[in-house]
Every structure is written in structure tokens, then in C-alpha cells.
Scaffold this active site. Structure first.
Site, PDB file in Angstrom:
ATOM      1  N   ALA A  10       0.871  -1.307  -0.043  1.00 28.06           N
ATOM      2  CA  ALA A  10      -0.126  -0.104  -0.036  1.00 28.06           C
ATOM      3  C   ALA A  10       0.909   1.186  -0.064  1.00 28.06           C
ATOM      4  CB  ALA A  10      -0.898   0.098   1.290  1.00 28.06           C
ATOM      5  N   LYS A  14       3.269   2.465  -6.536  1.00 25.75           N
ATOM      6  CA  LYS A  14       2.824   1.325  -7.574  1.00 25.75           C
ATOM      7  C   LYS A  14       2.216   2.107  -8.690  1.00 25.75           C
ATOM      8  CE  LYS A  14       0.206  -1.306  -5.541  1.00 25.75           C
ATOM      9  NZ  LYS A  14      -0.025  -0.412  -4.195  1.00 25.75           N
ATOM     10  N   ALA A  33      -9.499   1.570 -15.035  1.00 21.80           N
ATOM     11  CA  ALA A  33      -9.863   1.609 -13.422  1.00 21.80           C
ATOM     12  C   ALA A  33     -10.706   0.329 -12.985  1.00 21.80           C
ATOM     13  CB  ALA A  33     -10.692   2.641 -12.751  1.00 21.80           C
ATOM     14  N   THR A  34     -10.234  -0.369 -11.914  1.00 19.84           N
ATOM     15  CA  THR A  34     -11.259  -1.565 -11.542  1.00 19.84           C
ATOM     16  C   THR A  34     -12.005  -0.988 -10.350  1.00 19.84           C
ATOM     17  OG1 THR A  34      -9.277  -2.435 -10.225  1.00 19.84           O
ATOM     18  CG2 THR A  34      -9.847  -3.249 -12.419  1.00 19.84           C
ATOM     19  N   HIS A  49      -5.878  10.310  -7.627  1.00 16.97           N
ATOM     20  CA  HIS A  49      -4.937   9.481  -8.880  1.00 16.97           C
ATOM     21  C   HIS A  49      -5.375  10.361 -10.240  1.00 16.97           C
ATOM     22  CE1 HIS A  49      -4.062   5.130  -7.493  1.00 16.97           C
ATOM     23  NE2 HIS A  49      -3.777   5.999  -6.381  1.00 16.97           N
ATOM     24  N   ARG A  50      -6.790  10.685 -10.375  1.00 18.87           N
ATOM     25  CA  ARG A  50      -7.013  11.422 -11.449  1.00 18.87           C
ATOM     26  C   ARG A  50      -6.199  12.572 -11.695  1.00 18.87           C
ATOM     27  NH1 ARG A  50     -12.712  11.484 -11.836  1.00 18.87           N
ATOM     28  NH2 ARG A  50     -12.523   9.302 -12.988  1.00 18.87           N
ATOM     29  N   ARG A  53      -2.729  12.183 -12.825  1.00 19.03           N
ATOM     30  CA  ARG A  53      -2.356  11.726 -14.000  1.00 19.03           C
ATOM     31  C   ARG A  53      -2.432  12.927 -15.133  1.00 19.03           C
ATOM     32  NH1 ARG A  53      -5.944   7.846 -12.740  1.00 19.03           N
ATOM     33  NH2 ARG A  53      -7.598   8.550 -13.909  1.00 19.03           N
ATOM     34  N   ASP A  82      -5.415  -0.524 -13.159  1.00 22.70           N
ATOM     35  CA  ASP A  82      -5.347  -0.089 -11.713  1.00 22.70           C
ATOM     36  C   ASP A  82      -6.410  -0.457 -10.953  1.00 22.70           C
ATOM     37  OD1 ASP A  82      -4.050   0.741  -9.510  1.00 22.70           O
ATOM     38  OD2 ASP A  82      -3.669   2.921 -10.404  1.00 22.70           O
TER      39      ASP A  82
END
Lengths: 167, 167, 167
Positions: A10, A14, A33-34, A49-50, A53, A82
Site C-alpha cells: 500500500a 505502484k 480503473a477497476t 489519482h486522476r 495523471r 489499476d
């Protein structure tokens, strides 16, 4: 063609490493994205995250049907998945046969023409969990990582933001 | 002579890697199990490992007396000890002095003529456990790994089924 | 100048490795402890570490003000900071802005003239903790490790007492 598996703990960096790898390939990168924004903690994580990016990614949300998403986006830029551990969790909640789905994913990865970078988690390096559900989840997560690592061209283990070469 | 320590997380592929290493030496390999089939989960795991290994192994069950089992099987094929973490757990349940036993095991490993492959677990890379027993178990497991790694000729850390060279 | 980050699991031999690295530099080494002997378990651990190190170290106790301790001891032997994870825990208990403090520490590390060896822990490689506090602690610990690894000249991941080179 290249399949790259990025694993680690965590907040080991990554996703950031995987984004850098995806950007290094030509073409507009695709973010698969999952995760679903089911609670505030997850929504906040997705937003963060968005923001990191940037806007230039094609975005897909695929809690379950990863193989279809890969096949549908094949042929141009790199795809970043991811992450696999959340996909596994989604499959288990949906009472799908995760082990069969993992084999299908491995087969799909072998036929992709554009690169795929997959993020996953190491969850089996702590003390044995008390409850049986957590134990069977970490077993499944470990086995899934082995199945995908076997078809990957490269595997990296990320520690403190830095990649260690595994394969 | 060779002493090889294979470490890693749960379901990281440690046992399979250790089996491959044991088979790579001449002679019929010996499987020294520290596990006892005390519950269904463990019985299922033992059966699965046996099915994967095949019939050509000499099998020993040794929950506690690892040194005696190593000395008794020395002189022909490689011995695979699976695993040290369970052995530690057995010693603690039997209220034996694990630290003294670890020193005796290290000394026994130094005198073996046939190869020994030992499987162990990393259990100290999660959040600090709430209960004191789990904390002292993970401390003991970490120290045991250090003691055996010191006498080992090779140490591998297995991630997603793939070995990383540590020593 | 050298900044070395030593990471790994509980009882992986991180402190011992860090002591060896600190002693390898000229001058009398300085031990900067972030631990306070608040309970018997911690007092015993501190006493054990001190007995192993020996008498020739200059000792400082600094639960919070790491930057001041580094600046005050700069200019002679190497400083060993043991450990960052406990420092993070102390900051959170004191309701300090850990993320701002981490940035200040990174800046302070860049300006040190004498070497600094920092010990930290990997806590994110187990199953996701049930409670939100543990989750946010492991997130912060992972992020802190990334921030410090970025300014470090070397990063080592210690497994079973043995260092693996990360950077």
C-alpha cells in the site's frame, strides 16, 4: 507487445510507477480503473489519482469485465489496469469464478498487440489474519499474482517509490 | 553441500520454487513436512502440495524434531523443509525454547552433507498487530529467519512466483 | 555527504544493518532515537538495542524534533535515525502536520554535511486493516518512505538480515 506487472505494498508508489511506464509507450494512454467510488475514502483516492495523471488519458471503468475492456482498447496506446487486487475483490463480491477469470485474463494478455501495464498488491507478507475470509482473500490474491506474473514480460516490485526488477 | 533459504509471503510460490530447487540436485528428494493435518484447511493444503510434488519423494512428518530428521536423511538427495514458520509455531505451542532450537538447527545445517532447501515466511511487513502474542510471534519469526539466513549459502525472496536473489 | 534509507519488516535486521553502515563512516557515530520508553515492551527493546550497539555512540532522544537534532549534530560522525515509522507515530499522536514535517525533514537531509542513516518500516504488505486509523497510518507510512527515499542517495530493503539494493 509488452505486458508489465507492477506489484508492491500500500502506498509504495505502484500507480505512479505504472503511469510512468504507460506514458513511455507511444500513443494516447488508456486508464482502465477497476475501482468504483462506493464510499468517500475510495472516491477521494480516485480523484487524487486522476488529478495526478492529468487530462490526456482515455478513461474506462471496469469493475469486472477486464478482458472485454482490454480487447476493446487494443491497437493504439498502452493500457494501465489499476488494479488487479480490487478486480479480484469485485469478482469475489459478485460470486464469479475468480480462478477461471484469471486464466481468461492471462490468455487475453497473451493476445494483446498494444502494451498493458497492470498494478497489483502484495497482501501476504503480514501475520496470518484471524478470519477465514481474509485468509482466503490473501491466498487468492497471491495466486492471481503468480498467474499474471507468468505471462508478463516484466515484473517490478516497488519499494518506497522505487522499482526492483523481479522479471 | 548447499543450504538454500526460500522466503516470501503467503501464496507467493515459495514451495513450488523450493521443490524445483530440490529436484535440481541429484538423488531422490526428501520432503520434510513440519505441518500436521490438524484441521480441514491444513489437510487440504497438505494434499494439494503432495499432488503437485508427485510420488517420487521420500516423505517425513516432523512437527518438532527437525534436527533429527535432517541428520537421519543426510547422505543422498536434497531435503526440502516446508516450512520453518510452522515449525516455530509448533515449538511455541509445545513450550519449547525456540531460540535454543534455532541455534541447534543452524549448527545442524552446517554439518549436513546433502543439500537442504528451507521454506520460510515473511510475516513482519504488515501493520503492527494489536495483540501481544501475534507481535511476539512475528518477532520470533523474523529473528529465526535471520539466524538461518546467516548459515545459508543462498537466500531467495519469492514475489509472484519469481525468485529475487538476496544472498 | 550520504543519506541512506534502510527499510524492511519487523525484526528483519534493519537496525543492525543501519548500525554497520553508520560505523563504516569516520568519526564517532550519533544515535538519534525517536523511541520513548513509555512501556515495558519498548523499554526492553531500547535496552537491547543499546547493549548491542556498545558505549561508543553519542545518544540523543528525539520523539518529534528530528530536524533540530540533525542540524545540531552535523559536522562530525554519521547519524543513525531509528526510526522514521515511530517518528511518524509520535507526530500523529502530537497532532502535528506529518506531511509538512516530512517535507522539512527531506529539505534538512539535503543540507547535511555528515552522513545520515535512517531506519524505516514497511507496513503496507499485509491484508488491508479493518480499522480506518490503521489504514491511514499505513498510508502515511508509505508516503513518508517515498518522500525520504526520493532524497536518499541509497535505499536498502532488508530481508532476513540481508540488504537488497533498491537505489
Amino acid at each position: 507487445m509488452a505486458v508489465v506487472l507492477i506489484t508492491g505494498g500500500a502506498r509504495s508508489g505502484k500507480s505512479q510507477r505504472a503511469e510512468a511506464r504507460a506514458r513511455s509507450f507511444p500513443g494516447r494512454p488508456v486508464y482502465i480503473a477497476t475501482a468504483e467510488a462506493l464510499d468517500a475514502e475510495m472516491a477521494e483516492r480516485i480523484a487524487r489519482h486522476r488529478a495526478r495523471r492529468g487530462d490526456d488519458w482515455i478513461e474506462r471503468e471496469t469493475p469486472l469485465d477486464l478482458v472485454a475492456a482490454l480487447d476493446a482498447t487494443d491497437g493504439s496506446g498502452a493500457r494501465l489496469v489499476d488494479c488487479l487486487t480490487l478486480w479480484l475483490s469485485n469478482l469475489l463480491h459478485a460470486e464469479r469464478d475468480w480462478s477461471g477469470e484469471a486464466a481468461l485474463l492471462a490468455a487475453a494478455l497473451r493476445r494483446q498487440r498494444s502494451p498493458v501495464i497492470l498494478v497489483t498488491n502484495e497482501v501476504g507478507l503480514g501475520i496470518v489474519p484471524d478470519n477465514a475470509l481474509a485468509r482466503s482473500f490473501r491466498d487468492a490474491a497471491g495466486l492471481l499474482n503468480q498467474v499474471i506474473a507468468e505471462v508478463a514480460d516484466e515484473v517490478e516490485f516497488v519499494v518506497a517509490g522505487l522499482p526492483m526488477k523481479v522479471k
